[in-house]
Design a protein around this motif. Structure first.
Motif, PDB file in Angstrom:
ATOM      1  N   ASN A 265       0.846  -1.204   0.000  1.00 15.31           N
ATOM      2  CA  ASN A 265       0.000   0.000   0.000  1.00 15.31           C
ATOM      3  C   ASN A 265       0.877   1.248   0.000  1.00 15.31           C
ATOM      4  OD1 ASN A 265      -2.228  -1.659   0.228  1.00 15.31           O
ATOM      5  ND2 ASN A 265      -2.506  -1.292   2.418  1.00 15.31           N
ATOM      6  N   TYR A 266       0.456   2.224  -0.771  1.00 12.42           N
ATOM      7  CA  TYR A 266       1.054   3.558  -0.673  1.00 12.42           C
ATOM      8  C   TYR A 266      -0.045   4.496  -0.217  1.00 12.42           C
ATOM      9  CZ  TYR A 266       3.396   7.928  -1.676  1.00 12.42           C
ATOM     10  OH  TYR A 266       3.958   9.174  -1.562  1.00 12.42           O
ATOM     11  N   ASP A 267       0.224   5.210   0.877  1.00 13.64           N
ATOM     12  CA  ASP A 267      -0.802   6.026   1.522  1.00 13.64           C
ATOM     13  C   ASP A 267      -0.262   7.421   1.739  1.00 13.64           C
ATOM     14  OD1 ASP A 267      -2.425   7.226   3.653  1.00 13.64           O
ATOM     15  OD2 ASP A 267      -3.298   5.240   3.882  1.00 13.64           O
ATOM     16  N   PHE A 268      -0.915   8.418   1.126  1.00 19.08           N
ATOM     17  CA  PHE A 268      -0.485   9.808   1.287  1.00 19.08           C
ATOM     18  C   PHE A 268      -1.717  10.671   1.536  1.00 19.08           C
ATOM     19  CE2 PHE A 268       0.496  14.042  -0.416  1.00 19.08           C
ATOM     20  CZ  PHE A 268       1.598  14.353   0.379  1.00 19.08           C
ATOM     21  N   SER A 269      -1.788  11.236   2.745  1.00 17.69           N
ATOM     22  CA  SER A 269      -2.946  12.025   3.148  1.00 17.69           C
ATOM     23  C   SER A 269      -4.192  11.145   3.023  1.00 17.69           C
ATOM     24  CB  SER A 269      -3.047  13.296   2.301  1.00 17.69           C
ATOM     25  OG  SER A 269      -4.101  14.112   2.765  1.00 17.69           O
ATOM     26  N   ASP A 270      -5.227  11.595   2.311  1.00 18.88           N
ATOM     27  CA  ASP A 270      -6.439  10.798   2.149  1.00 18.88           C
ATOM     28  C   ASP A 270      -6.428   9.948   0.883  1.00 18.88           C
ATOM     29  OD1 ASP A 270      -7.739  11.573   4.489  1.00 18.88           O
ATOM     30  OD2 ASP A 270      -8.478  13.419   3.586  1.00 18.88           O
ATOM     31  N   PHE A 271      -5.393  10.037   0.104  1.00 21.83           N
ATOM     32  CA  PHE A 271      -5.270   9.241  -1.116  1.00 21.83           C
ATOM     33  C   PHE A 271      -4.471   7.967  -0.824  1.00 21.83           C
ATOM     34  CE2 PHE A 271      -2.354   8.035  -4.515  1.00 21.83           C
ATOM     35  CZ  PHE A 271      -3.233   7.723  -5.534  1.00 21.83           C
ATOM     36  N   TYR A 272      -4.857   6.859  -1.458  1.00 20.76           N
ATOM     37  CA  TYR A 272      -4.093   5.627  -1.281  1.00 20.76           C
ATOM     38  C   TYR A 272      -4.224   4.756  -2.528  1.00 20.76           C
ATOM     39  CZ  TYR A 272      -8.654   3.577  -0.168  1.00 20.76           C
ATOM     40  OH  TYR A 272      -9.967   3.177  -0.216  1.00 20.76           O
ATOM     41  N   ALA A 273      -3.263   3.862  -2.716  1.00 20.55           N
ATOM     42  CA  ALA A 273      -3.267   2.932  -3.836  1.00 20.55           C
ATOM     43  C   ALA A 273      -2.437   1.718  -3.440  1.00 20.55           C
ATOM     44  CB  ALA A 273      -2.693   3.582  -5.098  1.00 20.55           C
ATOM     45  N   GLY A 274      -2.695   0.599  -4.108  1.00 19.75           N
ATOM     46  CA  GLY A 274      -1.925  -0.586  -3.772  1.00 19.75           C
ATOM     47  C   GLY A 274      -2.454  -1.830  -4.439  1.00 19.75           C
ATOM     48  N   ALA A 275      -1.998  -2.982  -3.935  1.00 17.32           N
ATOM     49  CA  ALA A 275      -2.410  -4.279  -4.463  1.00 17.32           C
ATOM     50  C   ALA A 275      -2.302  -5.312  -3.351  1.00 17.32           C
ATOM     51  CB  ALA A 275      -1.547  -4.684  -5.652  1.00 17.32           C
ATOM     52  N   GLN A 276      -3.116  -6.356  -3.444  1.00 11.37           N
ATOM     53  CA  GLN A 276      -3.053  -7.449  -2.481  1.00 11.37           C
ATOM     54  C   GLN A 276      -3.342  -8.775  -3.174  1.00 11.37           C
ATOM     55  OE1 GLN A 276      -6.622  -7.625   0.255  1.00 11.37           O
ATOM     56  NE2 GLN A 276      -6.814  -5.493  -0.411  1.00 11.37           N
ATOM     57  N   TYR A 277      -2.757  -9.827  -2.618  1.00  9.12           N
ATOM     58  CA  TYR A 277      -2.919 -11.160  -3.194  1.00  9.12           C
ATOM     59  C   TYR A 277      -3.092 -12.161  -2.054  1.00  9.12           C
ATOM     60  CZ  TYR A 277      -1.952 -15.487  -5.706  1.00  9.12           C
ATOM     61  OH  TYR A 277      -2.040 -16.748  -6.234  1.00  9.12           O
ATOM     62  N   SER A 278      -3.978 -13.119  -2.253  1.00  8.62           N
ATOM     63  CA  SER A 278      -4.153 -14.195  -1.278  1.00  8.62           C
ATOM     64  C   SER A 278      -4.483 -15.481  -2.009  1.00  8.62           C
ATOM     65  CB  SER A 278      -5.260 -13.861  -0.265  1.00  8.62           C
ATOM     66  OG  SER A 278      -6.525 -13.807  -0.902  1.00  8.62           O
ATOM     67  N   TYR A 279      -4.235 -16.591  -1.344  1.00  8.18           N
ATOM     68  CA  TYR A 279      -4.507 -17.899  -1.934  1.00  8.18           C
ATOM     69  C   TYR A 279      -4.942 -18.838  -0.814  1.00  8.18           C
ATOM     70  CZ  TYR A 279      -4.112 -21.388  -5.650  1.00  8.18           C
ATOM     71  OH  TYR A 279      -4.396 -22.330  -6.620  1.00  8.18           O
ATOM     72  N   LEU A 280      -6.176 -19.331  -0.922  1.00  6.79           N
ATOM     73  CA  LEU A 280      -6.720 -20.266   0.064  1.00  6.79           C
ATOM     74  C   LEU A 280      -6.842 -21.641  -0.572  1.00  6.79           C
ATOM     75  CD1 LEU A 280      -8.105 -20.950   2.767  1.00  6.79           C
ATOM     76  CD2 LEU A 280     -10.276 -20.243   1.727  1.00  6.79           C
ATOM     77  N   ILE A 281      -6.328 -22.652   0.113  1.00 10.13           N
ATOM     78  CA  ILE A 281      -6.390 -24.033  -0.357  1.00 10.13           C
ATOM     79  C   ILE A 281      -7.072 -24.880   0.719  1.00 10.13           C
ATOM     80  CG2 ILE A 281      -5.085 -26.025  -1.161  1.00 10.13           C
ATOM     81  CD1 ILE A 281      -2.788 -24.122  -1.828  1.00 10.13           C
ATOM     82  N   LEU A 282      -8.093 -25.627   0.316  1.00  6.91           N
ATOM     83  CA  LEU A 282      -8.793 -26.550   1.210  1.00  6.91           C
ATOM     84  C   LEU A 282      -8.638 -27.958   0.641  1.00  6.91           C
ATOM     85  CD1 LEU A 282     -12.060 -24.439   1.637  1.00  6.91           C
ATOM     86  CD2 LEU A 282     -10.177 -24.599   3.279  1.00  6.91           C
ATOM     87  N   ASN A 283      -7.938 -28.826   1.363  1.00  2.00           N
ATOM     88  CA  ASN A 283      -7.673 -30.192   0.897  1.00  2.00           C
ATOM     89  C   ASN A 283      -8.489 -31.193   1.704  1.00  2.00           C
ATOM     90  OD1 ASN A 283      -5.709 -29.351  -0.981  1.00  2.00           O
ATOM     91  ND2 ASN A 283      -4.121 -29.364   0.588  1.00  2.00           N
ATOM     92  N   HIS A 284      -9.186 -32.110   0.992  1.00  2.00           N
ATOM     93  CA  HIS A 284     -10.005 -33.107   1.679  1.00  2.00           C
ATOM     94  C   HIS A 284     -10.370 -34.224   0.700  1.00  2.00           C
ATOM     95  CE1 HIS A 284     -13.674 -31.705  -0.376  1.00  2.00           C
ATOM     96  NE2 HIS A 284     -13.167 -30.490  -0.217  1.00  2.00           N
ATOM     97  N   ASN A 285     -11.037 -35.248   1.191  1.00  5.12           N
ATOM     98  CA  ASN A 285     -11.538 -36.325   0.343  1.00  5.12           C
ATOM     99  C   ASN A 285     -12.957 -35.993  -0.121  1.00  5.12           C
ATOM    100  OD1 ASN A 285      -9.242 -37.931   0.618  1.00  5.12           O
ATOM    101  ND2 ASN A 285     -10.008 -38.857   2.504  1.00  5.12           N
ATOM    102  N   THR A 286     -13.240 -36.254  -1.403  1.00  2.00           N
ATOM    103  CA  THR A 286     -14.608 -36.129  -1.894  1.00  2.00           C
ATOM    104  C   THR A 286     -15.352 -37.445  -1.689  1.00  2.00           C
ATOM    105  OG1 THR A 286     -13.957 -34.498  -3.545  1.00  2.00           O
ATOM    106  CG2 THR A 286     -16.031 -35.658  -3.923  1.00  2.00           C
ATOM    107  N   ASP A 287     -14.682 -38.546  -1.962  1.00  2.00           N
ATOM    108  CA  ASP A 287     -15.188 -39.886  -1.655  1.00  2.00           C
ATOM    109  C   ASP A 287     -13.974 -40.742  -1.297  1.00  2.00           C
ATOM    110  OD1 ASP A 287     -14.017 -40.740  -4.141  1.00  2.00           O
ATOM    111  OD2 ASP A 287     -15.822 -40.073  -5.175  1.00  2.00           O
ATOM    112  N   ARG A 288     -14.196 -42.048  -1.125  1.00  2.00           N
ATOM    113  CA  ARG A 288     -13.108 -42.907  -0.634  1.00  2.00           C
ATOM    114  C   ARG A 288     -11.994 -43.109  -1.652  1.00  2.00           C
ATOM    115  NH1 ARG A 288     -14.651 -44.764   4.162  1.00  2.00           N
ATOM    116  NH2 ARG A 288     -16.902 -44.807   4.624  1.00  2.00           N
ATOM    117  N   SER A 289     -12.235 -42.758  -2.906  1.00  2.00           N
ATOM    118  CA  SER A 289     -11.215 -42.966  -3.936  1.00  2.00           C
ATOM    119  C   SER A 289     -10.718 -41.668  -4.559  1.00  2.00           C
ATOM    120  CB  SER A 289     -11.764 -43.876  -5.045  1.00  2.00           C
ATOM    121  OG  SER A 289     -12.879 -43.276  -5.681  1.00  2.00           O
TER     122      SER A 289
END
Length: 329
Positions: A265-289
């Motif tokens: 983030n770049y923040d100057f007075s009331d103005f701001y700009a930036g970027a963000q990134y995230s990655y969520l992974i959920l691992n599990h079984n759908t069925d027994r195979s």
């Protein structure tokens, strides 16, 4: 009793004074780390790329099949005020990646709120039109749909750390700080795979899935200069998944989750700009195979401004806060 009462009164006065001084010191210390904007509405325009994809791996043949939505670039807007935020985005046709959006849909909406040290995140994904791909070929299934709703509830242990400075920009991190941040993660997902496969066979499968996990993590905000913020962190957790498919029996299995996040983030007075990134992974079984990897990548670039909230909005907010305080007391 005549001796005990004066002693108790003196003890109570001294204790109250120390608690009040400690509260004031904590407040002053927090002001050295975080600048708040309680009377400002924070608005932003953003570009966003996010989707929910799935990868299925067979335990018997080691074959992997991916289910990826017809990806879309989106633009949108977000408004935040006193710990609550609401965002909305859509996919305009003039963007290059959106040219083949006919008969497909990718809808996403998010809501994030902060209540003291508690952080609440809710999000929804509704997608239509998926590519099914394995090592041999790729097939587009326009009638395939998925729906996901859920989020997380977390607790920020370090009051000098501002998560709002990363996500909402209705606060500004003035000095570097990190925090332990455990979260309870929960999602409900269903997807309907419908269409004609590569061999001409008809596909019609339905799956329902519920994920619940406890995910401890750590996040750090680094402030190299007063107007620049670099943030990074992640969490890893364990929980339980409940899956039920049209062609398979119900299954309860172990769930593993990983979540990574980075921001600038770049923040100057009331103005701001930036970027963000995230990655969520959920691992599990759908069925027994079949083992399933449920992925939600998220990228956002934004530009925004903080402006004074109208007096009427401030009055309504103050009235609500007073009513909440009266209920607590």
């Amino acid at each position: 009793m005549g001796i005990k009462n004066p002693f108790f009164i003196c003890f109570w006065i001294i204790s109250s004074t120390l608690v009040a001084q400690e509260s004031v010191q904590d407040s002053l210390q927090q002001e050295q780390y975080i600048q708040k904007f309680p009377d400002k509405i924070t608005g932003r325009l953003f570009y966003i790329n996010t989707y929910n994809s799935f990868e299925f791996s067979s335990r018997q043949t080691e074959e992997t099949v991916s289910l990826t939505p017809n990806k879309q670039n989106k633009i949108g807007a977000k408004v935040s005020f006193r710990g609550l935020s609401l965002s909305y985005s859509f996919a305009p046709d003039f963007m290059a990646e959106n040219k083949d959006n006919d008969d497909s849909r990718l809808f996403n909406i998010g809501l994030r709120g902060y209540f003291g040290n508690w952080m609440q995140n809710l999000e929804l994904y509704s997608e239509k039109g998926f590519y099914v791909e394995n090592d041999m070929n790729q097939v587009y299934l326009p009638r395939t749909k998925s729906f996901k709703i859920g989020g997380s509830t977390g607790y920020i242990f370090n009051q000098n750390f501002s998560f709002r400075a990363i996500t909402n920009q209705d606060e500004k991190q003035l000095r570097s700080a990190g925090t332990f941040l455990p979260q309870l993660i929960y999602y409900y997902t269903n997807y309907k795979i419908r269409g004609t496969g590569g061999g001409g066979q008809e596909i019609d499968e339905k799956y329902h899935s519920v994920d619940i996990a406890i995910s401890p993590g750590y996040y750090y905000n680094w402030v190299p200069t007063i107007n620049l913020l670099l943030s990074a962190g992640g969490s890893a957790g364990i929980g339980v998944n409940f899956s039920d498919g049209s062609d398979s029996e119900s299954l309860t299995s172990m769930l593993y989750d990983l979540n990574f996040r980075g921001a600038i983030n770049y923040d100057f007075s009331d103005f701001y700009a930036g970027a963000q990134y995230s990655y969520l992974i959920l691992n599990h079984n759908t069925d027994r195979s079949t083992y399933t990897e449920d992925n939600i990548p998220y990228f956002q670039a934004f530009i925004g401004y903080r402006f004074d909230a109208p007096k009427k909005v401030l009055d309504i907010s103050d009235d609500v806060n007073e009513k909440i305080d009266s209920i607590k007391n």
